[in-house]
Write a protein that holds these residues in place. Structure first.
Motif, PDB file in Angstrom:
ATOM      1  N   TRP A   1       0.806  -1.211   0.000  1.00 14.35           N
ATOM      2  CA  TRP A   1       0.000   0.000   0.000  1.00 14.35           C
ATOM      3  C   TRP A   1       0.841   1.265   0.000  1.00 14.35           C
ATOM      4  O   TRP A   1       0.311   2.370  -0.056  1.00 14.35           O
ATOM      5  CB  TRP A   1      -0.950   0.007   1.188  1.00 14.35           C
ATOM      6  CG  TRP A   1      -0.347  -0.440   2.486  1.00 14.35           C
ATOM      7  CD1 TRP A   1      -0.418  -1.690   3.021  1.00 14.35           C
ATOM      8  CD2 TRP A   1       0.403   0.344   3.422  1.00 14.35           C
ATOM      9  NE1 TRP A   1       0.238  -1.735   4.233  1.00 14.35           N
ATOM     10  CE2 TRP A   1       0.751  -0.503   4.504  1.00 14.35           C
ATOM     11  CE3 TRP A   1       0.806   1.680   3.450  1.00 14.35           C
ATOM     12  CZ2 TRP A   1       1.492  -0.055   5.593  1.00 14.35           C
ATOM     13  CZ3 TRP A   1       1.554   2.126   4.529  1.00 14.35           C
ATOM     14  CH2 TRP A   1       1.890   1.254   5.585  1.00 14.35           C
TER      15      TRP A   1
ATOM     16  N   GLY B   1      -4.391  -5.070  14.419  1.00 13.83           N
ATOM     17  CA  GLY B   1      -4.144  -5.434  13.040  1.00 13.83           C
ATOM     18  C   GLY B   1      -3.464  -6.787  12.946  1.00 13.83           C
ATOM     19  O   GLY B   1      -2.407  -7.006  13.544  1.00 13.83           O
TER      20      GLY B   1
ATOM     21  N   ASP C   1       0.067  -6.480  11.512  1.00 12.98           N
ATOM     22  CA  ASP C   1       0.945  -5.489  12.129  1.00 12.98           C
ATOM     23  C   ASP C   1       2.243  -6.158  12.563  1.00 12.98           C
ATOM     24  O   ASP C   1       2.232  -7.118  13.335  1.00 12.98           O
ATOM     25  CB  ASP C   1       0.250  -4.863  13.336  1.00 12.98           C
ATOM     26  CG  ASP C   1       0.934  -3.602  13.822  1.00 12.98           C
ATOM     27  OD1 ASP C   1       2.172  -3.548  13.771  1.00 12.98           O
ATOM     28  OD2 ASP C   1       0.229  -2.679  14.253  1.00 12.98           O
TER      29      ASP C   1
ATOM     30  N   LEU D   1      -8.091  -7.809  13.173  1.00 12.34           N
ATOM     31  CA  LEU D   1      -8.515  -7.591  11.789  1.00 12.34           C
ATOM     32  C   LEU D   1      -7.507  -8.252  10.858  1.00 12.34           C
ATOM     33  O   LEU D   1      -6.370  -7.782  10.702  1.00 12.34           O
ATOM     34  CB  LEU D   1      -8.613  -6.095  11.503  1.00 12.34           C
ATOM     35  CG  LEU D   1      -9.493  -5.300  12.482  1.00 12.34           C
ATOM     36  CD1 LEU D   1      -9.501  -3.831  12.118  1.00 12.34           C
ATOM     37  CD2 LEU D   1     -10.907  -5.860  12.516  1.00 12.34           C
TER      38      LEU D   1
ATOM     39  N   VAL E   1      -4.708  -6.698   8.122  1.00  7.74           N
ATOM     40  CA  VAL E   1      -4.728  -5.242   8.278  1.00  7.74           C
ATOM     41  C   VAL E   1      -3.562  -4.786   9.148  1.00  7.74           C
ATOM     42  O   VAL E   1      -3.216  -5.431  10.134  1.00  7.74           O
ATOM     43  CB  VAL E   1      -6.068  -4.789   8.911  1.00  7.74           C
ATOM     44  CG1 VAL E   1      -6.031  -3.311   9.275  1.00  7.74           C
ATOM     45  CG2 VAL E   1      -7.214  -5.071   7.951  1.00  7.74           C
TER      46      VAL E   1
ATOM     47  N   ILE F   1      -2.940  -1.656  11.403  1.00  6.82           N
ATOM     48  CA  ILE F   1      -3.595  -0.477  11.967  1.00  6.82           C
ATOM     49  C   ILE F   1      -2.510   0.529  12.300  1.00  6.82           C
ATOM     50  O   ILE F   1      -1.784   0.389  13.270  1.00  6.82           O
ATOM     51  CB  ILE F   1      -4.408  -0.824  13.217  1.00  6.82           C
ATOM     52  CG1 ILE F   1      -5.474  -1.857  12.877  1.00  6.82           C
ATOM     53  CG2 ILE F   1      -5.036   0.427  13.802  1.00  6.82           C
ATOM     54  CD1 ILE F   1      -6.367  -2.215  14.032  1.00  6.82           C
TER      55      ILE F   1
ATOM     56  N   VAL G   1      -1.147   4.396   7.092  1.00 12.14           N
ATOM     57  CA  VAL G   1      -1.768   3.627   6.013  1.00 12.14           C
ATOM     58  C   VAL G   1      -2.521   4.522   5.047  1.00 12.14           C
ATOM     59  O   VAL G   1      -2.839   5.668   5.334  1.00 12.14           O
ATOM     60  CB  VAL G   1      -2.725   2.555   6.572  1.00 12.14           C
ATOM     61  CG1 VAL G   1      -1.966   1.557   7.393  1.00 12.14           C
ATOM     62  CG2 VAL G   1      -3.835   3.186   7.385  1.00 12.14           C
TER      63      VAL G   1
ATOM     64  N   TRP H   1      -7.623   1.895   3.773  1.00 15.38           N
ATOM     65  CA  TRP H   1      -7.454   1.121   5.002  1.00 15.38           C
ATOM     66  C   TRP H   1      -8.022   1.900   6.181  1.00 15.38           C
ATOM     67  O   TRP H   1      -8.633   1.361   7.070  1.00 15.38           O
ATOM     68  CB  TRP H   1      -5.982   0.814   5.232  1.00 15.38           C
ATOM     69  CG  TRP H   1      -5.397  -0.114   4.235  1.00 15.38           C
ATOM     70  CD1 TRP H   1      -4.988   0.188   2.970  1.00 15.38           C
ATOM     71  CD2 TRP H   1      -5.157  -1.516   4.398  1.00 15.38           C
ATOM     72  NE1 TRP H   1      -4.501  -0.922   2.347  1.00 15.38           N
ATOM     73  CE2 TRP H   1      -4.582  -1.984   3.203  1.00 15.38           C
ATOM     74  CE3 TRP H   1      -5.363  -2.415   5.450  1.00 15.38           C
ATOM     75  CZ2 TRP H   1      -4.229  -3.304   3.019  1.00 15.38           C
ATOM     76  CZ3 TRP H   1      -4.996  -3.728   5.272  1.00 15.38           C
ATOM     77  CH2 TRP H   1      -4.445  -4.166   4.058  1.00 15.38           C
TER      78      TRP H   1
ATOM     79  N   ARG I   1     -11.759   1.513   6.283  1.00 12.75           N
ATOM     80  CA  ARG I   1     -12.155   0.178   6.735  1.00 12.75           C
ATOM     81  C   ARG I   1     -12.054   0.082   8.251  1.00 12.75           C
ATOM     82  O   ARG I   1     -12.952  -0.415   8.919  1.00 12.75           O
ATOM     83  CB  ARG I   1     -11.268  -0.887   6.079  1.00 12.75           C
ATOM     84  CG  ARG I   1     -11.578  -2.299   6.575  1.00 12.75           C
ATOM     85  CD  ARG I   1     -10.671  -3.324   5.913  1.00 12.75           C
ATOM     86  NE  ARG I   1     -10.899  -4.642   6.478  1.00 12.75           N
ATOM     87  CZ  ARG I   1     -10.189  -5.709   6.152  1.00 12.75           C
ATOM     88  NH1 ARG I   1      -9.227  -5.617   5.258  1.00 12.75           N
ATOM     89  NH2 ARG I   1     -10.447  -6.878   6.712  1.00 12.75           N
ATOM     90  N   ILE I   2     -10.964   0.592   8.806  1.00 14.81           N
ATOM     91  CA  ILE I   2     -10.768   0.529  10.251  1.00 14.81           C
ATOM     92  C   ILE I   2     -11.802   1.392  10.962  1.00 14.81           C
ATOM     93  O   ILE I   2     -12.367   1.000  11.967  1.00 14.81           O
ATOM     94  CB  ILE I   2      -9.337   0.972  10.603  1.00 14.81           C
ATOM     95  CG1 ILE I   2      -8.344  -0.071  10.077  1.00 14.81           C
ATOM     96  CG2 ILE I   2      -9.163   1.153  12.096  1.00 14.81           C
ATOM     97  CD1 ILE I   2      -6.918   0.407  10.066  1.00 14.81           C
TER      98      ILE I   2
END
Length: 246
Positions: free
Chosen positions: A127, A188, A191, A215, A218, A220, A224, A228, A231-232
């Motif tokens: 990303w 996340g 993460d 998640l 993902v 967090i 980001v 993203w 979504r969070i």
């Protein structure tokens, strides 16, 4: 939008040392802001340092928090920093790095390169775009913010003078092990700085209800891309509502 001292256009008083960037200072600033706005009780969401501050707020004035959501950083009872296991120590290399003067100077000399290393290692890089990093790098070159980052982050490995204005707040946090505020924790699954295993097994520290949601796929992070973030945010909003209702 208000921001902490040293962030965006906010200045830092020369009368204050940088312990204002500690969790209890951020927590007290948040309560002071709500007082100024005439808001008594409220919901709170905190990420990273803001997450630590959220835990502190739950200890300092639980009656004022209708619910709390913390993102990425697990609870440390009584606000105490403990040296983690070696794998997590390696992930937090930057904290130890900046306790050495040579490391601190390297960060001062190249704050953008320092930040880029974290972008490249804290999660999936698919990303990341150069344009996004260029925009974010404008904040990394903020000297006041960088100085606060250095002071707060390096505190993990080196003691620094504390502001006595926060003695009472620190005492409340130190005396509180179990939090009574309804708590949602978002983690996340991808993460690589604060991985999911670091936040497991904390349920017993929350008497008012606790939900931990991992998640998948993902990261967090405030670094980001917008898709993203959205979504969070949608997960956080719906989950907080369910936590309060439960």
């Amino acid at each position: 939008m208000p921001g902490p001292a040293g962030v965006w256009q906010n200045a830092v008083s020369r009368r204050r040392n940088h312990s204002r960037w500690l969790g209890v200072a951020i927590a007290q600033d948040a309560f002071d802001l709500m007082d100024a706005l005439g808001i008594g009780a409220f919901h709170i969401v905190g990420h990273d340092w803001g997450g630590r501050a959220t835990y502190h707020m739950a200890a300092m004035a639980p009656a004022r928090l209708l619910s709390a959501t913390v993102i990425a950083i697990g609870y440390s009872p009584r606000g105490r920093f403990t040296v983690p296991a070696y794998p997590q120590c390696a992930r937090w290399w930057y904290q130890w790095f900046m306790t050495a003067e040579a490391g601190a100077q390297a960060v001062r000399n190249d704050p953008i390169g320092f930040a880029r290393r974290q972008w490249d290692t804290w999660g999936p890089t698919a990303w990341i775009t150069e344009d996004a990093f260029a925009v974010a790098a404008q904040a990394f070159s903020n000297r006041t913010g960088s100085r606060l980052l250095f002071t707060a982050t390096s505190r993990a490995g080196k003691l620094r003078p504390m502001d006595p204005d926060y003695d009472a707040a620190r005492a409340m946090v130190d005396a509180t092990e179990t939090l009574e505020v309804p708590m949602l924790f978002l983690q996340g699954g991808a993460d690589e700085c604060d991985p999911p295993e670091e936040s497991e097994g904390l349920e017993s520290y929350f008497s008012g209800g606790y939900r931990r949601q991992v998640l998948s796929g993902v990261v967090i992070s405030l670094r980001v891309k917008p898709p993203w973030k959205w979504r969070i945010s949608s997960v956080s909003t719906s989950a907080v509502t369910r936590t309060v209702d439960d």
